[in-house]
Design a protein around this motif. Sequence first.
Motif, PDB file in Angstrom:
ATOM      1  N   ASP A  60       0.839  -1.195   0.000  1.00  0.00           N
ATOM      2  CA  ASP A  60       0.000   0.000   0.000  1.00  0.00           C
ATOM      3  C   ASP A  60       0.879   1.252   0.000  1.00  0.00           C
ATOM      4  OD1 ASP A  60       0.854   0.433   2.662  1.00  0.00           O
ATOM      5  OD2 ASP A  60      -0.955  -0.455   3.517  1.00  0.00           O
ATOM      6  N   ALA A  61       0.256   2.408  -0.105  1.00  0.00           N
ATOM      7  CA  ALA A  61       0.991   3.661  -0.232  1.00  0.00           C
ATOM      8  C   ALA A  61       1.867   3.926   0.985  1.00  0.00           C
ATOM      9  CB  ALA A  61       0.024   4.819  -0.455  1.00  0.00           C
ATOM     10  N   ASP A  62       1.361   3.607   2.176  1.00  0.00           N
ATOM     11  CA  ASP A  62       2.150   3.828   3.391  1.00  0.00           C
ATOM     12  C   ASP A  62       3.418   2.980   3.385  1.00  0.00           C
ATOM     13  OD1 ASP A  62       2.502   4.678   6.309  1.00  0.00           O
ATOM     14  OD2 ASP A  62       2.387   2.493   6.502  1.00  0.00           O
ATOM     15  N   ALA A  63       3.298   1.725   2.990  1.00  0.00           N
ATOM     16  CA  ALA A  63       4.464   0.845   2.959  1.00  0.00           C
ATOM     17  C   ALA A  63       5.482   1.318   1.935  1.00  0.00           C
ATOM     18  CB  ALA A  63       4.032  -0.586   2.660  1.00  0.00           C
ATOM     19  N   ARG A  64       5.008   1.761   0.772  1.00  0.00           N
ATOM     20  CA  ARG A  64       5.942   2.266  -0.239  1.00  0.00           C
ATOM     21  C   ARG A  64       6.636   3.535   0.239  1.00  0.00           C
ATOM     22  NH1 ARG A  64       1.687   0.679  -3.711  1.00  0.00           N
ATOM     23  NH2 ARG A  64       1.017   2.842  -3.991  1.00  0.00           N
ATOM     24  N   GLU A  65       5.909   4.367   0.955  1.00  0.00           N
ATOM     25  CA  GLU A  65       6.506   5.594   1.499  1.00  0.00           C
ATOM     26  C   GLU A  65       7.562   5.271   2.553  1.00  0.00           C
ATOM     27  OE1 GLU A  65       4.929   9.366   4.101  1.00  0.00           O
ATOM     28  OE2 GLU A  65       3.744   8.757   2.358  1.00  0.00           O
ATOM     29  N   ARG A  66       7.269   4.313   3.426  1.00  0.00           N
ATOM     30  CA  ARG A  66       8.241   3.929   4.444  1.00  0.00           C
ATOM     31  C   ARG A  66       9.471   3.273   3.819  1.00  0.00           C
ATOM     32  NH1 ARG A  66       6.867   0.089   7.054  1.00  0.00           N
ATOM     33  NH2 ARG A  66       4.796  -0.433   6.256  1.00  0.00           N
ATOM     34  N   THR A  67       9.244   2.505   2.764  1.00  0.00           N
ATOM     35  CA  THR A  67      10.371   1.888   2.069  1.00  0.00           C
ATOM     36  C   THR A  67      11.260   2.953   1.441  1.00  0.00           C
ATOM     37  OG1 THR A  67       9.101  -0.124   1.620  1.00  0.00           O
ATOM     38  CG2 THR A  67      11.020   0.296   0.228  1.00  0.00           C
ATOM     39  N   ALA A  68      10.639   3.940   0.796  1.00  0.00           N
ATOM     40  CA  ALA A  68      11.425   5.015   0.188  1.00  0.00           C
ATOM     41  C   ALA A  68      12.244   5.758   1.240  1.00  0.00           C
ATOM     42  CB  ALA A  68      10.499   5.982  -0.548  1.00  0.00           C
ATOM     43  N   ALA A  69      11.660   5.976   2.413  1.00  0.00           N
ATOM     44  CA  ALA A  69      12.387   6.654   3.481  1.00  0.00           C
ATOM     45  C   ALA A  69      13.560   5.811   3.967  1.00  0.00           C
ATOM     46  CB  ALA A  69      11.443   6.971   4.635  1.00  0.00           C
ATOM     47  N   ALA A  70      13.353   4.500   4.097  1.00  0.00           N
ATOM     48  CA  ALA A  70      14.432   3.613   4.533  1.00  0.00           C
ATOM     49  C   ALA A  70      15.563   3.570   3.515  1.00  0.00           C
ATOM     50  CB  ALA A  70      13.886   2.209   4.790  1.00  0.00           C
ATOM     51  N   VAL A  71      15.213   3.557   2.235  1.00  0.00           N
ATOM     52  CA  VAL A  71      16.230   3.573   1.181  1.00  0.00           C
ATOM     53  C   VAL A  71      17.044   4.861   1.250  1.00  0.00           C
ATOM     54  CG1 VAL A  71      16.581   3.656  -1.320  1.00  0.00           C
ATOM     55  CG2 VAL A  71      14.993   1.995  -0.339  1.00  0.00           C
ATOM     56  N   ALA A  72      16.359   5.983   1.433  1.00  0.00           N
ATOM     57  CA  ALA A  72      17.058   7.269   1.521  1.00  0.00           C
ATOM     58  C   ALA A  72      17.988   7.314   2.724  1.00  0.00           C
ATOM     59  CB  ALA A  72      16.046   8.407   1.590  1.00  0.00           C
ATOM     60  N   ARG A  73      17.533   6.796   3.872  1.00  0.00           N
ATOM     61  CA  ARG A  73      18.380   6.787   5.073  1.00  0.00           C
ATOM     62  C   ARG A  73      19.560   5.827   4.888  1.00  0.00           C
ATOM     63  NH1 ARG A  73      15.307  10.123   5.549  1.00  0.00           N
ATOM     64  NH2 ARG A  73      17.123  11.068   4.534  1.00  0.00           N
ATOM     65  N   THR A  74      19.342   4.716   4.182  1.00  0.00           N
ATOM     66  CA  THR A  74      20.448   3.801   3.915  1.00  0.00           C
ATOM     67  C   THR A  74      21.498   4.478   3.043  1.00  0.00           C
ATOM     68  OG1 THR A  74      19.024   1.846   4.116  1.00  0.00           O
ATOM     69  CG2 THR A  74      21.086   1.574   2.925  1.00  0.00           C
ATOM     70  N   ALA A  75      21.056   5.169   1.996  1.00  0.00           N
ATOM     71  CA  ALA A  75      21.996   5.894   1.138  1.00  0.00           C
ATOM     72  C   ALA A  75      22.748   6.951   1.933  1.00  0.00           C
ATOM     73  CB  ALA A  75      21.243   6.533  -0.031  1.00  0.00           C
ATOM     74  N   GLU A  76      22.062   7.601   2.861  1.00  0.00           N
ATOM     75  CA  GLU A  76      22.717   8.584   3.724  1.00  0.00           C
ATOM     76  C   GLU A  76      23.775   7.913   4.595  1.00  0.00           C
ATOM     77  OE1 GLU A  76      21.585  11.312   7.625  1.00  0.00           O
ATOM     78  OE2 GLU A  76      20.007  10.747   6.216  1.00  0.00           O
ATOM     79  N   ALA A  77      23.435   6.753   5.171  1.00  0.00           N
ATOM     80  CA  ALA A  77      24.393   6.034   6.017  1.00  0.00           C
ATOM     81  C   ALA A  77      25.631   5.627   5.225  1.00  0.00           C
ATOM     82  CB  ALA A  77      23.728   4.806   6.633  1.00  0.00           C
ATOM     83  N   VAL A  78      25.431   5.243   3.960  1.00  0.00           N
ATOM     84  CA  VAL A  78      26.559   4.874   3.103  1.00  0.00           C
ATOM     85  C   VAL A  78      27.486   6.068   2.906  1.00  0.00           C
ATOM     86  CG1 VAL A  78      27.197   4.242   0.739  1.00  0.00           C
ATOM     87  CG2 VAL A  78      25.372   2.996   1.921  1.00  0.00           C
ATOM     88  N   GLU A  79      26.917   7.227   2.625  1.00  0.00           N
ATOM     89  CA  GLU A  79      27.744   8.413   2.408  1.00  0.00           C
ATOM     90  C   GLU A  79      28.469   8.825   3.679  1.00  0.00           C
ATOM     91  OE1 GLU A  79      28.500   9.697  -0.550  1.00  0.00           O
ATOM     92  OE2 GLU A  79      27.379   7.920  -1.188  1.00  0.00           O
ATOM     93  N   VAL A  80      27.806   8.695   4.818  1.00  0.00           N
ATOM     94  CA  VAL A  80      28.455   8.994   6.094  1.00  0.00           C
ATOM     95  C   VAL A  80      29.637   8.056   6.316  1.00  0.00           C
ATOM     96  CG1 VAL A  80      28.156   8.918   8.601  1.00  0.00           C
ATOM     97  CG2 VAL A  80      26.430  10.027   7.170  1.00  0.00           C
TER      98      VAL A  80
END
Length: 221
Positions: free
Chosen positions: A35-55
Amino acid sequence: MTDPRLVALAGLPGALLVVDLQRSFADPRLLTHLDADARERTAAAVARTAEAVEVARGAGVPVVWCRLRVRPDDPWPASNWFRGLGPQEDWPTPWEPCVEGTPGIEWYGAAPAGGELVVDKRTYDAFAGTSLAERTRHLSWVALAGLTSDCCVLATAGGAFSAGLRVVVLGDATTAEDAATHEAALRVLAAHTAVVADTARWRALVGEVPGSRGRSGPGRT
């Protein structure tokens, strides 16, 4: 208040493990069953993972990429049994995630840089049947980000803990298909194998690791 177990990691060698940041689990075009909520949470997790990689890269902390790689001609008997299939029945490739030769196996949101270790795994746990335990034996801790919290992140955290590593899970850099399952997974992790933190605390942690810049990593596959 800062968890004293995180403070105790300062000065110890560690790495960031990125788990299954692949299109099958991260690309909204392949997540039409959510559902839309799950896709939104997934997108947020992906963005935070990419941030953690750059850090991690900025701090000189090694990044290890754990990738699910399914061979369509080599079924996983236990998984077939769990799904109600016979031991030699073909993988249901239109739905099976991360099958070789399909778009689902590709990285999504972030990808390995040159020289970063990539570990291909067949099961949920990136330490099972791979070289990861040997490649990380000189480390004291690992932090985990990626997908999903209730499956491969949970299993890989257990594998890391069993290998003798101190484990940190970045709770905002992972998620599950529904919020309740995600929260339950984080509770299980916190109860048995990991300190659950977030990307902001991760940024502070790697900034507190003396001499991290330029540290050599686990090596390439």
